[in-house]
Design a protein around this motif. Structure first.
Motif, mmCIF file in Angstrom:
data_model
loop_
_atom_site.group_PDB
_atom_site.id
_atom_site.type_symbol
_atom_site.label_atom_id
_atom_site.label_comp_id
_atom_site.label_asym_id
_atom_site.label_seq_id
_atom_site.Cartn_x
_atom_site.Cartn_y
_atom_site.Cartn_z
ATOM 1 N N UNK A 142 0.836 -1.197 0.000
ATOM 2 C CA UNK A 142 0.000 0.000 0.000
ATOM 3 C C UNK A 142 0.874 1.251 0.000
ATOM 4 N N UNK A 143 0.445 2.250 -0.737
ATOM 5 C CA UNK A 143 1.130 3.532 -0.723
ATOM 6 C C UNK A 143 2.402 3.597 -1.535
ATOM 7 N N UNK A 144 2.795 2.491 -2.152
ATOM 8 C CA UNK A 144 4.003 2.514 -2.986
ATOM 9 C C UNK A 144 3.697 3.264 -4.279
ATOM 10 N N UNK A 145 4.636 4.125 -4.691
ATOM 11 C CA UNK A 145 4.397 5.004 -5.837
ATOM 12 C C UNK A 145 5.276 4.701 -7.037
ATOM 13 N N UNK A 167 -1.449 -14.816 -4.782
ATOM 14 C CA UNK A 167 -2.463 -13.823 -5.147
ATOM 15 C C UNK A 167 -1.929 -12.408 -4.944
ATOM 16 N N UNK A 168 -1.238 -12.201 -3.813
ATOM 17 C CA UNK A 168 -0.639 -10.894 -3.552
ATOM 18 C C UNK A 168 0.419 -10.580 -4.609
ATOM 19 N N UNK A 169 1.217 -11.582 -4.969
ATOM 20 C CA UNK A 169 2.252 -11.382 -5.989
ATOM 21 C C UNK A 169 1.626 -10.951 -7.315
ATOM 22 N N UNK A 170 0.504 -11.561 -7.673
ATOM 23 C CA UNK A 170 -0.188 -11.175 -8.908
ATOM 24 C C UNK A 170 -0.692 -9.743 -8.836
ATOM 25 N N UNK A 174 0.470 -6.675 -11.307
ATOM 26 C CA UNK A 174 -0.474 -5.801 -12.015
ATOM 27 C C UNK A 174 -0.227 -4.334 -11.687
ATOM 28 N N UNK A 175 0.095 -4.078 -10.418
ATOM 29 C CA UNK A 175 0.363 -2.698 -10.012
ATOM 30 C C UNK A 175 1.644 -2.185 -10.666
#
Length: 349
Positions: A142-145, A167-170, A174-175
């Motif tokens: 979260x909050x990574x830019x 799932x988190x890795x996916x 995507x981010x």
């Protein structure tokens, strides 16, 4: 009567021994039943009740090492459950370091025991550790830019071979792809093609077959080629324009505005004129070669005169004037004399 006495004593002893045997057997069986009940309760995770059953088995049969071992195991199991509950509370407060430390403590407490009864607890510990680590991953993403900020989180997610971490890795991938595309588009608007391609390649390192990134890369490359071709055309046009400009500055920098003659009261011929600079750079030491023609068009006088001021800047105007003295008295009709400017000379600064 005396003859039957030994037989009666033997019979009494037999009955006593049998009674004692059956009593001991019943006590042992009760202890075993309590022990087995404890095992079943332990298998269901009812560690407190299981502890009571193992304690009961130990009370029924004092020499019951397995019951003592399992009783100690249940005590540890209860402590492990408490530690895992504390770890869960720390996780909910986003104190992941404390949560992982408590999970490690629970594992250390349980390591002294082996066997099927600790398997479920070991699974609980492994599950708790995974839950904390996945929660920490979600918190950290979260909050990574930027892509660079997300890469270490992705590396950690990929090391956890559980479905939640995958799932988190996916999600992180995507981010990263979205960040890469946004960064590339920003640079593309400014025609910074190298930076745009670098941003796309950053995303393709995460997913080399991503259709959006591959399409964007193709667009960037086409625009880059078109821009470079257009830029080359502009350079060539600028070079042609510069060559033309240089040619004009060398060969056609000065324009004659006007030149005329007049006769003074002393019967002298005065010539005046104006020029304009068409050069794109300053020019200096401008000379005008002239011919004065009589009424019949014959050359009466010729020479060179210099323009004032000495230097003309683009679009500046200058002037010249001179007087022809000592004209023969036989020369008549000076008012019909004209002046002709042959050419100009100058220096380009």
């Amino acid at each position: 009567m005396v003859r039957w006495l030994p037989l009666m004593i033997f019979f009494v002893i037999g009955i006593t021994l049998s009674s004692y045997y059956y009593y001991e057997e019943s006590v042992t069986n009760a202890a075993i039943r309590s022990f087995e009940q404890g095992e079943k309760l332990a298998e269901k995770g009812n560690y407190k009740e299981a502890q009571n059953k193992f304690e009961e088995a130990k009370a029924q049969r004092d020499q019951f090492p397995a019951a003592q071992t399992n009783q100690n195991m249940m005590k540890t199991a209860i402590e492990v459950e408490s530690t895992l509950n504390s770890a869960e509370k720390a996780r909910k407060k986003d104190d992941y370091s404390q949560a992982l430390e408590l999970v490690d403590n629970a594992e250390t407490e349980l390591n002294q025991f082996k066997g099927p009864l600790v398997t479920d607890l070991q699974n609980d510990i492994a599950s708790a550790r995974t839950t904390v680590m996945v929660a920490e991953l979600k918190f950290d993403m979260k909050g990574k830019k930027s892509v660079e900020a997300l890469k270490p989180v992705l590396t950690r997610a990929e090391t956890l071979e559980v479905d939640e971490a995958k799932e988190v890795a996916n999600q992180i991938r995507n981010q990263i792809i979205e960040f890469s595309m946004n960064e590339a588009n920003k640079h593309l608007k400014d025609n910074q093609f190298s930076k745009a391609l670098y941003a796309v390649e950053d995303g393709l390192q995460i997913n080399s077959e991503n259709e959006k990134l591959l399409n964007l890369k193709s667009v960037i490359e086409k625009r880059k080629n078109a821009f470079e071709e257009e830029q080359q055309k502009r350079i060539e046009q600028a070079m042609v324009a510069a060559a033309k400009e240089e040619e004009m500055n060398r060969t056609n920098a000065i324009e004659l505005v006007d030149a005329k003659t007049s006769v003074t009261e002393y019967n002298e011929l005065k010539i005046t004129g104006n020029v304009k600079s068409k050069a794109t750079v300053p020019v200096s030491s401008i000379g005008a070669s002239y011919q004065v023609l009589d009424s019949e068009g014959k050359v009466f006088r010729k020479g060179e005169v210099y323009i004032n001021p000495e230097t003309l800047y683009p679009e500046d105007t200058g002037k010249f004037d001179f007087t022809i003295y000592e004209i023969d008295k036989d020369v008549k009709n000076l008012d019909e004399y004209t002046v002709k400017i042959d050419h100009f000379t100058w220096f380009v600064e």
